[in-house]
Motif scaffolding. Structure first.
Motif, short mmCIF file in Angstrom:
data_model
loop_
_atom_site.label_atom_id
_atom_site.label_comp_id
_atom_site.label_asym_id
_atom_site.label_seq_id
_atom_site.Cartn_x
_atom_site.Cartn_y
_atom_site.Cartn_z
N UNK A 130 38.08 62.41 20.73
CA UNK A 130 38.80 62.09 19.49
C UNK A 130 37.85 62.05 18.30
N UNK A 131 38.50 62.21 17.15
CA UNK A 131 37.78 62.08 15.88
C UNK A 131 38.65 61.11 15.08
N UNK A 132 38.07 60.01 14.63
CA UNK A 132 38.88 59.03 13.91
C UNK A 132 38.37 58.90 12.48
N UNK A 133 39.32 58.89 11.53
CA UNK A 133 38.90 58.65 10.14
C UNK A 133 39.64 57.41 9.64
N UNK A 134 39.05 56.75 8.66
CA UNK A 134 39.57 55.44 8.25
C UNK A 134 39.77 55.31 6.76
#
Lengths: 119, 424
Positions: B172-176
């Motif tokens: 996964x790649x998570x952005x915030x």
């Protein structure tokens, strides 16, 4: 006479480099296992090692060589056609002295390189 | 402190005063005087009435406009909310909202699909308790930095391998984004499943490794043996020597072609790595010169710079760049001369490859160096080119923080300059 071991699964490569390095005592091995056994038996001054070989690949051979007290100090130069970005860092971290791409090296240049490493 | 009096009291006060004055006039003044005063009082009442009427009308219009605006705003809010809901419910990426204790307060259907957990299972749970990463990863789903806006720039996203409810591993790649509210902070996290993308990159890498190994192994054998044969070339006839040179030249071209194709894959992966060392430019040009020892038809001249000129660069890559440029110059200079020279100042080294060949049409000039682009007059001369040589050269030069420039006059020749910082 200094001893050089070449480990590669292609017979024409072994013959070609043996010819180019004829001023040294050359041993050759066609598999990783055979190469390890020869290295322990003959204690060469330098090992040229291919990476992609059946069963035991070159990086595993390198690991074994460096883990074995009897062979740990022998300089090992990877001589492969895998591009540098594929394995060079890993090879260096495992203790390889250098990483050469075969297609960039003609036999005469390899003789020059051997002289450099063996001093 | 000055107090503002409500206008309604002023108006009310005015009416009370008028009524009081009317009573006083009626009961305490003689009839003739009372009549005159009552006239004035009537005029005053009319004025107050009119002022009141216009004022209430204005208030009515204002309140109507306000109501309309509120209704419009509400409709807009509703439409926005609907859009957000649609996005939240239909996004293939997982969306989470976490409170400042990292408890999940929203869990999108995309997130349910991605993680295997239902919304009911997720809401109220701490993110790091529900969503586990492979191995002993120190990363919680939400980096603490998200709640420290000054650090947000440093860690706007993370990549990791998430374990789903069923134990499947997904990359996964998570952005915030931080939702900064008056009394508390919340964080919005968007989680993307990049397993397939990673798989493609991996396959691409394997393809490069396999291709280079499969193609380069026979090529290195041919090159090696031909070079061994050439060591004894005095034993051959002129014709045999010529044939061997042809094989040698062709195999080197093929090696260069494989290298170009592999370079493209690396560029597309942005994986070109430079191994910079101190390079003696004279030695580099000598090595390059050696590669062209069998060049005929065109005269290739090297004007050597100062013997002590050293630049900090990747020598192999620089040879690749100059070979691509020189190959082009030779190819498009059927009769004439190609000159390689170097000019320097304290900060830069400028490699110049000039020829008096066919030149480049003005319309094509700015497109030269784009991937696969070839000028028409170049295709007329050689239809087998790939249009990759200068693209690769340009990419490598830019990676060195250098510049590539090209000047050309159709029918008169081309001058290509490569400017590199000496100590980058």
């Amino acid at each position: 006479m200094k001893k050089v071991l070449i480990i590669d699964d292609e017979q024409p490569i072994l013959d070609m480099y043996s010819q180019a390095l004829k001023e040294y005592k050359i041993s050759t091995a066609l598999t990783g296992q055979q190469g390890l056994a020869t290295a322990i038996k003959e204690r060469p001054d330098l090992i040229y090692l291919d990476i992609i070989m059946p069963q035991l690949n070159g990086l595993d051979v390198l690991k074994e060589l460096k883990n074995n007290e009897e062979t740990a100090n022998i300089p090992v130069v990877l001589l492969t056609n895998l591009p540098k970005e594929a394995s060079a860092e890993k090879a260096k971290s495992l203790g390889a002295t250098d990483y050469l791409v075969k297609v960039d090296f003609e036999p005469a240049e390899l003789a020059k390189k051997t002289k450099e490493v063996l001093g | 402190m000055k107090k503002n009096i409500d206008p309604i009291f002023i108006e009310g006060g005015a009416w009370i005063l008028i009524i009081a004055l009317t009573f006083i006039t009626l009961f305490f003044f003689p009839e003739d005087k009372a009549q005159t005063y009552l006239k004035y009082l009537l005029i005053a009442s009319t004025i107050i009435l009119l002022v009141g009427y216009f004022k209430s009308r204005r208030l009515y219009i204002e309140s109507r406009l306000k109501t309309e605006q509120i209704l419009k705003d509400n409709a807009e809010l509703l439409s926005r909310q609907k859009t957000i809901d649609l996005f939240f419910n239909n996004s293939a990426d997982g969306i989470l909202i976490l409170d400042n204790e990292q408890k999940i307060i929203s869990f999108s259907p995309g997130m349910e699909k991605l993680s295997g957990y239902s919304k009911d299972e997720a809401i109220g749970k701490k993110a790091q308790e529900l969503l586990k990463f492979k191995g002993d990863s120190e990363n919680s789903l939400l980096p603490d930095a998200v709640f420290l806006p000054k650090d947000l720039k440093k860690k706007p996203y993370l990549k990791n391998t998430l374990m789903t409810k069923l134990g499947k591993e997904i990359d996964i790649e998570a952005s915030y984004a931080l939702i900064d509210e008056e009394n508390s902070h919340k964080a919005l996290a968007v989680i993307r499943d990049i397993t397939y993308e990673n798989e493609l990159v991996k396959r691409d890498k394997e393809f490069i490794a396999i291709t280079s190994h499969q193609l380069n192994t026979p090529l290195s054998i041919i090159r090696g043996y031909v070079s061994l044969i050439k060591q004894n070339e005095e034993k051959f006839t002129g014709e045999q020597k010529k044939y061997i040179d042809e094989i040698y030249g062709s195999v080197k071209k093929m090696i260069a072609l494989v290298e170009r194709l592999l370079s493209i894959s690396r560029i597309e992966e942005e994986k070109i790595k430079l191994e910079k060392t101190d390079i003696n430019v004279c030695d580099l040009l000598e090595k390059l010169k050696e590669n062209y020892r069998f060049t005929d038809k065109t005269t290739l001249k090297f004007e050597m710079p100062d013997k002590n000129l050293i630049i900090f660069a990747d020598g192999d890559k620089l040879i690749q760049v100059l070979s691509n440029v020189i190959d082009n110059a030779i190819k498009y200079t059927p009769k004439g001369e190609v000159v390689v020279s170097v000019k320097t100042d304290q900060k830069k080294a400028k490699f110049i490859v000039s020829d008096n060949g066919i030149g480049i049409p003005p319309d094509d000039l700015e497109k030269i160096g784009q991937k696969f682009y070839r000028a028409q007059n170049a295709i007329d001369i050689d239809n087998k080119g790939t249009g990759l040589g200068l693209f690769i050269a340009k990419t490598i030069i830019l990676k060195h923080d250098g510049k590539m420039g090209i000047e050309s006059k159709l029918g008169h020749g081309t001058k290509l300059t490569i400017e590199l910082p000496i100590n980058s």
